[in-house]
Structure formats: structure tokens, C-alpha cells
Design a protein around this motif. Structure first.
Motif, PDB file in Angstrom:
ATOM      1  N   GLU A  79       0.827  -1.209   0.000  1.00 46.14           N
ATOM      2  CA  GLU A  79       0.000   0.000   0.000  1.00 46.14           C
ATOM      3  C   GLU A  79       0.860   1.258   0.000  1.00 46.14           C
ATOM      4  OE1 GLU A  79      -2.554  -0.313   3.343  1.00 46.14           O
ATOM      5  OE2 GLU A  79      -3.792  -1.932   2.501  1.00 46.14           O
ATOM      6  N   GLU A  80       1.895   1.273   0.857  1.00 48.72           N
ATOM      7  CA  GLU A  80       2.771   2.449   0.930  1.00 48.72           C
ATOM      8  C   GLU A  80       3.542   2.629  -0.368  1.00 48.72           C
ATOM      9  OE1 GLU A  80       2.727   4.659   3.205  1.00 48.72           O
ATOM     10  OE2 GLU A  80       1.368   3.579   4.546  1.00 48.72           O
ATOM     11  N   THR A  81       3.951   1.523  -0.971  1.00 52.03           N
ATOM     12  CA  THR A  81       4.663   1.620  -2.247  1.00 52.03           C
ATOM     13  C   THR A  81       3.766   2.187  -3.329  1.00 52.03           C
ATOM     14  OG1 THR A  81       6.042  -0.281  -1.642  1.00 52.03           O
ATOM     15  CG2 THR A  81       5.950   0.320  -3.979  1.00 52.03           C
ATOM     16  N   SER A  82       2.505   1.736  -3.358  1.00 53.01           N
ATOM     17  CA  SER A  82       1.553   2.260  -4.332  1.00 53.01           C
ATOM     18  C   SER A  82       1.302   3.747  -4.107  1.00 53.01           C
ATOM     19  CB  SER A  82       0.235   1.475  -4.233  1.00 53.01           C
ATOM     20  OG  SER A  82      -0.718   1.998  -5.123  1.00 53.01           O
ATOM     21  N   ALA A  83       1.167   4.145  -2.838  1.00 46.75           N
ATOM     22  CA  ALA A  83       0.957   5.563  -2.537  1.00 46.75           C
ATOM     23  C   ALA A  83       2.169   6.396  -2.953  1.00 46.75           C
ATOM     24  CB  ALA A  83       0.671   5.741  -1.050  1.00 46.75           C
ATOM     25  N   ALA A  84       3.382   5.856  -2.713  1.00 46.91           N
ATOM     26  CA  ALA A  84       4.598   6.579  -3.105  1.00 46.91           C
ATOM     27  C   ALA A  84       4.688   6.720  -4.618  1.00 46.91           C
ATOM     28  CB  ALA A  84       5.829   5.866  -2.563  1.00 46.91           C
ATOM     29  N   ASP A  85       4.280   5.675  -5.355  1.00 46.37           N
ATOM     30  CA  ASP A  85       4.289   5.747  -6.819  1.00 46.37           C
ATOM     31  C   ASP A  85       3.322   6.812  -7.321  1.00 46.37           C
ATOM     32  OD1 ASP A  85       6.148   3.740  -6.877  1.00 46.37           O
ATOM     33  OD2 ASP A  85       4.686   2.133  -7.229  1.00 46.37           O
ATOM     34  N   LYS A  86       2.144   6.891  -6.705  1.00 47.19           N
ATOM     35  CA  LYS A  86       1.174   7.907  -7.115  1.00 47.19           C
ATOM     36  C   LYS A  86       1.691   9.312  -6.826  1.00 47.19           C
ATOM     37  CE  LYS A  86      -2.928   4.982  -6.516  1.00 47.19           C
ATOM     38  NZ  LYS A  86      -4.200   4.769  -5.781  1.00 47.19           N
ATOM     39  N   LEU A  87       2.336   9.474  -5.662  1.00 48.97           N
ATOM     40  CA  LEU A  87       2.908  10.779  -5.340  1.00 48.97           C
ATOM     41  C   LEU A  87       4.019  11.147  -6.310  1.00 48.97           C
ATOM     42  CD1 LEU A  87       3.078  10.596  -1.431  1.00 48.97           C
ATOM     43  CD2 LEU A  87       1.536  11.994  -2.804  1.00 48.97           C
ATOM     44  N   GLU A  88       4.821  10.165  -6.702  1.00 50.21           N
ATOM     45  CA  GLU A  88       5.899  10.426  -7.651  1.00 50.21           C
ATOM     46  C   GLU A  88       5.333  10.857  -9.001  1.00 50.21           C
ATOM     47  OE1 GLU A  88       9.780  10.932  -8.698  1.00 50.21           O
ATOM     48  OE2 GLU A  88       8.988  10.384  -6.732  1.00 50.21           O
ATOM     49  N   ILE A  91       4.222  14.376  -8.655  1.00 51.56           N
ATOM     50  CA  ILE A  91       5.374  15.284  -8.645  1.00 51.56           C
ATOM     51  C   ILE A  91       5.883  15.517 -10.062  1.00 51.56           C
ATOM     52  CG2 ILE A  91       7.809  15.457  -7.959  1.00 51.56           C
ATOM     53  CD1 ILE A  91       7.031  14.058  -5.349  1.00 51.56           C
ATOM     54  N   GLU A  92       5.941  14.467 -10.862  1.00 50.11           N
ATOM     55  CA  GLU A  92       6.413  14.608 -12.234  1.00 50.11           C
ATOM     56  C   GLU A  92       5.489  15.522 -13.037  1.00 50.11           C
ATOM     57  OE1 GLU A  92       9.181  13.679 -13.577  1.00 50.11           O
ATOM     58  OE2 GLU A  92       9.873  12.757 -11.712  1.00 50.11           O
ATOM     59  N   LYS A  93       4.183  15.384 -12.831  1.00 46.41           N
ATOM     60  CA  LYS A  93       3.245  16.256 -13.536  1.00 46.41           C
ATOM     61  C   LYS A  93       3.419  17.707 -13.111  1.00 46.41           C
ATOM     62  CE  LYS A  93      -0.331  12.723 -14.218  1.00 46.41           C
ATOM     63  NZ  LYS A  93      -1.733  12.308 -13.879  1.00 46.41           N
ATOM     64  N   LEU A  94       3.582  17.915 -11.812  1.00 48.82           N
ATOM     65  CA  LEU A  94       3.788  19.279 -11.315  1.00 48.82           C
ATOM     66  C   LEU A  94       5.096  19.859 -11.835  1.00 48.82           C
ATOM     67  CD1 LEU A  94       2.578  18.872  -7.621  1.00 48.82           C
ATOM     68  CD2 LEU A  94       1.403  20.066  -9.476  1.00 48.82           C
ATOM     69  N   ARG A  95       6.123  19.032 -11.911  1.00 48.41           N
ATOM     70  CA  ARG A  95       7.385  19.513 -12.462  1.00 48.41           C
ATOM     71  C   ARG A  95       7.223  19.936 -13.911  1.00 48.41           C
ATOM     72  NH1 ARG A  95      11.786  15.040 -10.191  1.00 48.41           N
ATOM     73  NH2 ARG A  95      11.920  15.842  -8.058  1.00 48.41           N
ATOM     74  N   GLY A  96       6.482  19.133 -14.681  1.00 50.04           N
ATOM     75  CA  GLY A  96       6.230  19.502 -16.066  1.00 50.04           C
ATOM     76  C   GLY A  96       5.472  20.807 -16.182  1.00 50.04           C
ATOM     77  N   ASP A  97       4.493  20.989 -15.305  1.00 43.52           N
ATOM     78  CA  ASP A  97       3.718  22.230 -15.317  1.00 43.52           C
ATOM     79  C   ASP A  97       4.605  23.424 -14.960  1.00 43.52           C
ATOM     80  OD1 ASP A  97       1.385  23.839 -15.475  1.00 43.52           O
ATOM     81  OD2 ASP A  97       1.199  23.772 -13.294  1.00 43.52           O
ATOM     82  N   VAL A  98       5.443  23.246 -13.945  1.00 44.06           N
ATOM     83  CA  VAL A  98       6.354  24.330 -13.548  1.00 44.06           C
ATOM     84  C   VAL A  98       7.321  24.662 -14.671  1.00 44.06           C
ATOM     85  CG1 VAL A  98       8.229  24.919 -11.972  1.00 44.06           C
ATOM     86  CG2 VAL A  98       6.166  23.860 -11.080  1.00 44.06           C
ATOM     87  N   SER A  99       7.858  23.626 -15.335  1.00 44.74           N
ATOM     88  CA  SER A  99       8.789  23.868 -16.435  1.00 44.74           C
ATOM     89  C   SER A  99       8.120  24.621 -17.570  1.00 44.74           C
ATOM     90  CB  SER A  99       9.353  22.533 -16.944  1.00 44.74           C
ATOM     91  OG  SER A  99      10.075  21.869 -15.927  1.00 44.74           O
ATOM     92  N   ALA A 100       6.868  24.250 -17.890  1.00 47.62           N
ATOM     93  CA  ALA A 100       6.152  24.939 -18.962  1.00 47.62           C
ATOM     94  C   ALA A 100       5.905  26.403 -18.608  1.00 47.62           C
ATOM     95  CB  ALA A 100       4.826  24.220 -19.232  1.00 47.62           C
ATOM     96  N   ARG A 101       5.527  26.661 -17.369  1.00 43.31           N
ATOM     97  CA  ARG A 101       5.295  28.046 -16.945  1.00 43.31           C
ATOM     98  C   ARG A 101       6.593  28.857 -16.944  1.00 43.31           C
ATOM     99  NH1 ARG A 101       0.256  28.887 -14.541  1.00 43.31           N
ATOM    100  NH2 ARG A 101      -0.962  26.972 -14.287  1.00 43.31           N
TER     101      ARG A 101
END
Length: 278
Positions: A79-88, A91-101
Motif C-alpha cells: 500500500e505504501e509503495t503504491s501511494a509513493a508511486d502515485k505521489l511520484e 510530482i512529475e506532472k507538477l514539475r512539467g507544469d512548472v517547467s512549462a510556466r
């Protein structure tokens, strides 16, 4: 020869034979003869059997509980591994959004080519292109030196672990050899990045890394590889490999992709006009 012949013919001394006959006559050997001795032996055997039986029963009772706890731990880990994967992924999506901005903001501030160059050099945007892939790993039998200390500032000690200062020299050597962008284990380096140590762990911008350390450097692949290996830092890495078993592998890549560094704020200076100074 008569002595040897006598020993071979009479291997049992008369005294030993007499003692054996006396013990046999007194009933000192074999199983107990009296009732009390027989009862004592029987009680000992019963007690030993009881201890073995109780131990086996307790193990049989505890086995399901231990198996259940193990299954619960496995479920929690999954469960914790799955939650960590979702958070990762988030984070990648947010990084992409920040890079685009950030890219959009850079383009608004002036020339597009100049803005792209600033973004690449600052690490604010992701980059891809030819370059060098360098893998650095601990020795197979890595350990600390006799005094428990890593390599000292004045030289080496008998340790096969990669240290933060080793990675600092590798990165600085790649920059000096013409690298345009560098990442370590997917962590993009910028002018504000710091490579430090916390115990035996290497931190890049306060994020712990685990070996092997994969360094990606975008630039002139063949030239970058040749210049680095011929540099002082390249010789330093070779010395670690030869003397302490630290494993290294360098190769030229046609296309590397490096992510943007998170939370990088790029500011550009604007010239001051004469009107503003008057």
C-alpha cells in the motif's frame, strides 16, 4: 621386540580386567537395577517428552499469528509503495507544469533563443541531446578503513565506497570538459546545487541517492568523453578504480533526456536606461 609382542598379546591390563569384573559384579553398568532408579529414569523421560510436546504445541499455535503479521506487513508495504508511486507521478506532472510556466515566462521576457539558452544553463527546462553516460558504483567488497574513517582530505584510505567529494570531482570535471547539463540519478544539477554527505549517504540538493550513481551529461558526446577521461578528475576516478575497486563505466549516448530541476526561479537582468538614472 619382546615388549611389543607382550603388548600385542596382552592388550588388556590385568588391573583393568579386574576393575571391569568388580563393576559387573556390583551391578554398576547398564540400566538401573533398583525400583527407585527405574522410576527416576522414567520421570526424566516423561519430563523431557513433556517439554518437547509443549514447545511444539506453542510453535504450532504461534505460527498462524506470525504468518498473519507477515501478511499484514506485506500488505502495508504494498500500500505504501503504491501511494509513493502515485505521489511520484503527481510530482512529475507538477514539475512539467512548472517547467512549462517557466519557459513561458522566459519567452515573454525577450528573445526566444536567448531564453531557451538561459533555461538550459540554469536547469529550468528539460533538455535532450547527445552526451555521456557515466556510472559510478561502490566496490563489491566496500567497507570503511581500519580507523573507521573514509578517505581523508590529504589522500586515500582503504575504502571502496563512493564519497560525496568523489561525485563533486566527477561533476566538476564534466562541467570543465564542456557539459551543458548534468543530472545524477535523475536529479538535475544547477548552479545552486550542492553535493553533500549525511553519514554514508550522498545527498544532492538534500535528496539522498543510492548507488550505483548514474551521471548523465549532455554535450559533445565523443569530445566530452575524451576530454573528461584525459582531465585531472578523470585520472582521479581512474585511481579510485585501480586502487580501491570502485566500479566505473563511461559510454557515449546519441540522445539523453534530462529533467528540469524543481523549484528553479530564473531572473534576468534588465539594462538601466538613461531616463531611469536621471
Amino acid at each position: 621386540m619382546s615388549l611389543l609382542t607382550n603388548v600385542m598379546d596382552h592388550s588388556l591390563d590385568a588391573g583393568y580386567a579386574e576393575a571391569a569384573e568388580r563393576k559387573k559384579a556390583e551391578g554398576g553398568g547398564g540400566l538401573p537395577k533398583t525400583l527407585r532408579a527405574k522410576l527416576g529414569l522414567a520421570a526424566g523421560l516423561v519430563l523431557a517428552a513433556l517439554v518437547v510436546t509443549v514447545g511444539a504445541a506453542q510453535a504450532r499455535v504461534a505460527a498462524p499469528a506470525v504468518a498473519k503479521e507477515r501478511e499484514e506487513l506485506i500488505d502495508r508495504i504494498e500500500e505504501e509503495t503504491s501511494a509513493a508511486d502515485k505521489l511520484e507521478e503527481s510530482i512529475e506532472k507538477l514539475r512539467g507544469d512548472v517547467s512549462a510556466r517557466q519557459r513561458e515566462a522566459l519567452e515573454k521576457n525577450g528573445d526566444s533563443d536567448r531564453s531557451d539558452l538561459v533555461g538550459v544553463l540554469s536547469g529550468a527546462v528539460e533538455v535532450h541531446g547527445p552526451g555521456v553516460k557515466l556510472v559510478v558504483d561502490d566496490a563489491k567488497d566496500a567497507g570503511t578503513g581500519g580507523d573507521g574513517q573514509p578517505r581523508g582530505t590529504s589522500g586515500f584510505s582503504d575504502t571502496g565506497r563512493v564519497r560525496d567529494r568523489d561525485m563533486q570531482r566527477v561533476v566538476n570535471g564534466l562541467w570543465e570538459s564542456g557539459a551543458e547539463a548534468i543530472s545524477i540519478n535523475g536529479q538535475r544539477l544547477t548552479a545552486l546545487s550542492a553535493i553533500r554527505a549525511a553519514g554514508d549517504a550522498i545527498l544532492v540538493d538534500n535528496r539522498p541517492l543510492v548507488p550505483p550513481y548514474t551521471v548523465l551529461a549532455v554535450g559533445d558526446g565523443e569530445g566530452l568523453s575524451s576530454r573528461f577521461q584525459d582531465s585531472a578528475d578523470g585520472f582521479y576516478l581512474h585511481a579510485l578504480q585501480e586502487n580501491y575497486g570502485i566500479r566505473t563505466a563511461i559510454s557515449v549516448a546519441d540522445d539523453l533526456k534530462l529533467p528540469a530541476a524543481p523549484s528553479v526561479i530564473v531572473r534576468t537582468a534588465q539594462p538601466i536606461t538613461e531616463k531611469e538614472t536621471s
